[in-house]
Design an enzyme around this catalytic site. Sequence first.
Site, mmCIF file in Angstrom:
data_model
loop_
_atom_site.group_PDB
_atom_site.id
_atom_site.type_symbol
_atom_site.label_atom_id
_atom_site.label_comp_id
_atom_site.label_asym_id
_atom_site.label_seq_id
_atom_site.Cartn_x
_atom_site.Cartn_y
_atom_site.Cartn_z
ATOM 1 C CG HIS A 1 -1.937 -1.030 1.304
ATOM 2 N ND1 HIS A 1 -2.816 -1.301 0.283
ATOM 3 C CD2 HIS A 1 -2.209 -1.947 2.279
ATOM 4 C CE1 HIS A 1 -3.594 -2.324 0.637
ATOM 5 N NE2 HIS A 1 -3.241 -2.736 1.844
HETATM 6 O O1 VJV Z 1 -9.768 0.458 7.201
HETATM 7 C C1 VJV Z 1 -8.786 1.126 7.441
HETATM 8 C C2 VJV Z 1 -8.873 2.628 7.718
HETATM 9 C C3 VJV Z 1 -9.581 3.066 8.866
HETATM 10 C C4 VJV Z 1 -9.017 4.148 9.719
HETATM 11 C C5 VJV Z 1 -8.175 3.562 10.878
HETATM 12 N N1 VJV Z 1 -8.970 2.624 11.697
HETATM 13 C C6 VJV Z 1 -8.164 2.028 12.768
HETATM 14 C C7 VJV Z 1 -9.511 1.530 10.860
HETATM 15 C C8 VJV Z 1 -10.375 2.108 9.729
HETATM 16 C C9 VJV Z 1 -10.092 3.386 7.546
HETATM 17 N N2 VJV Z 1 -7.546 0.583 7.474
HETATM 18 C C10 VJV Z 1 -7.328 -0.819 7.290
HETATM 19 C C11 VJV Z 1 -5.912 -1.038 6.799
HETATM 20 C C12 VJV Z 1 -5.645 -2.458 6.384
HETATM 21 C C13 VJV Z 1 -4.208 -2.622 5.955
HETATM 22 C C14 VJV Z 1 -3.921 -3.974 5.349
HETATM 23 C C15 VJV Z 1 -2.472 -4.115 4.995
HETATM 24 C C16 VJV Z 1 -2.149 -5.290 4.066
HETATM 25 O O2 VJV Z 1 -2.533 -6.507 4.645
HETATM 26 O O3 VJV Z 1 -2.848 -5.211 2.850
HETATM 27 C C17 VJV Z 1 -0.660 -5.325 3.713
HETATM 28 C C18 VJV Z 1 0.281 -5.451 4.847
HETATM 29 C C19 VJV Z 1 -7.566 -1.531 8.570
HETATM 30 N N3 VJV Z 1 -8.281 -2.642 8.683
HETATM 31 C C20 VJV Z 1 -8.239 -2.995 10.002
HETATM 32 C C21 VJV Z 1 -7.494 -2.040 10.660
HETATM 33 N N4 VJV Z 1 -7.084 -1.143 9.744
HETATM 34 C C22 VJV Z 1 -7.170 -1.996 12.076
HETATM 35 C C23 VJV Z 1 -6.168 -1.156 12.511
HETATM 36 C C24 VJV Z 1 -5.839 -1.090 13.860
HETATM 37 C C25 VJV Z 1 -6.538 -1.881 14.792
HETATM 38 C C26 VJV Z 1 -7.562 -2.714 14.319
HETATM 39 C C27 VJV Z 1 -7.868 -2.770 12.968
HETATM 40 C C28 VJV Z 1 -4.823 -0.258 14.326
HETATM 41 C C29 VJV Z 1 -4.539 -0.234 15.681
HETATM 42 C C30 VJV Z 1 -5.255 -1.027 16.558
HETATM 43 N N5 VJV Z 1 -6.226 -1.849 16.103
HETATM 44 C C31 VJV Z 1 -4.928 -1.021 18.011
HETATM 45 ZN ZN ZN Z 2 -3.841 -7.315 3.402
#
Ligand code: VJV
Ligand code: ZN
Length: 393
Positions: A146
């Site tokens: 990403h």
């Molecule tokens: O969906 C999102 C973005 C948000 C804003 C931030 N919040 C935490 C979640 C919603 C819109 N981000 C995704 C990013 C996924 C990245 C995937 C990476 C790869 O596998 O493709 C390659 C290495 C997302 N989904 C879930 C989470 N973020 C998430 C983030 C956290 C969390 C729980 C879920 C960050 C910190 C903590 N918990 C404590």
């Molecule tokens: Zn992924």
Amino acid sequence: EYGIVRPKGYTVSYHATPEMEKHHFGQTHPMKPWRLTLTKSLVTAYGMPFAMDNYVTREATYEELNAFHSSDYLDYLSTAAPEDQPRDIENPDKEVKYNLGGSDCPLFHGLYNYCSMSAGCSLDAARKISSNQSDIAIAWGGGLHHAKRYEASGFCYINDIVLAILQLLRTFPRVLYIDIDVHHGDGVEEAFFSTDRVMTVSFHKYHPETFFPGTGALEDNGPKSENNPGAHHAINVPLQDGITDEQYEALFESIIGTINERYRPSAIALQCGADSLAGDRLGRFNLRVQGHGACVRYCKSLGLPMIVFGGGGYTPRNVARAWAYETSIAIGADTRIPETIPDHAPWREHFIHDTLFPTLEQSMNEPRHNRNSDKRLREIVAHVHEQLRFVSH
Ligand code: VJV
Ligand code: ZN
Ligand code: CA
């Protein structure tokens, strides 16, 4: 011990460093670099290192990272400290720069070293492929698809894949990028949007309102202008919750097989994000370790030089299973390694079920409802085949 021998006339290289694995995104953040330790220990317990060239990765240099990323971004990334972390309540005025310091891409101790090691791992792998010293190079510490030129995104800060592909392009006329992470490989697609020397193909869950990053529709195939060489060179395979091994394998072989015939790549870069497995903390698919591994086996069967990268994967024991199994496929030992996880494997207690191939029921309480109809999957294949009519090399 398991009759694992070095494949004749064929070299597999494994690129990793235990230093990378010591970094922490934060207690409850889904990304756990120690899954790489778990993977390596399983690979070792099976005796696989005997069949490979094993390299300890160095850190990529600033100049190497600068081949894709902007200097402004790198300067900030290399100096930003965890204290600069914006805190919504305590620090309401602190701005988020380059998308760094939010909850997805936190600033943590040693962040820049972690990023340089991930990139170093993929760059070392690319160099071994370019110099023909390796046939398959394994970089489980890479795969951070990403990251943008000037911005962190979705747990990714440095796009090691783009850097590795740029290295491959010095030697190979055409590179095929394949991405089986459950998320869309947007950063890699964007980086090579305007060239026909890289074709990008991502399989992912697509549900723009609710699932990150929201891009990667079937109809998004690169620049719309036919005068742009990148036109038709981005392939997207949008999927829904619960896809099974059977459906995924058929789709994968049909699409990649046709791309191989039409595009005639000279090397493959395969991102093996393990969050497409059943029971993943963030993923939504019903793939088993065998189905995920079948993609690696099929790519290997094309007989092209290949880098395999890691990527996502948020249930560490299953990440280790998949990547250890895929390492065994790379060295051609997949029919010889026993399904039962060796007793002497350190971290053995992490593998609640002692098999390399847990059933769907063992992976999660209740398998997800499969929302992919065979009719829709046939439409997807038809659309991709239509795009490929415009591509010939
Ligand atoms: O969906 C999102 C973005 C948000 C804003 C931030 N919040 C935490 C979640 C919603 C819109 N981000 C995704 C990013 C996924 C990245 C995937 C990476 C790869 O596998 O493709 C390659 C290495 C997302 N989904 C879930 C989470 N973020 C998430 C983030 C956290 C969390 C729980 C879920 C960050 C910190 C903590 N918990 C404590
Ligand atoms: Zn992924
Ligand atoms: Ca993907």
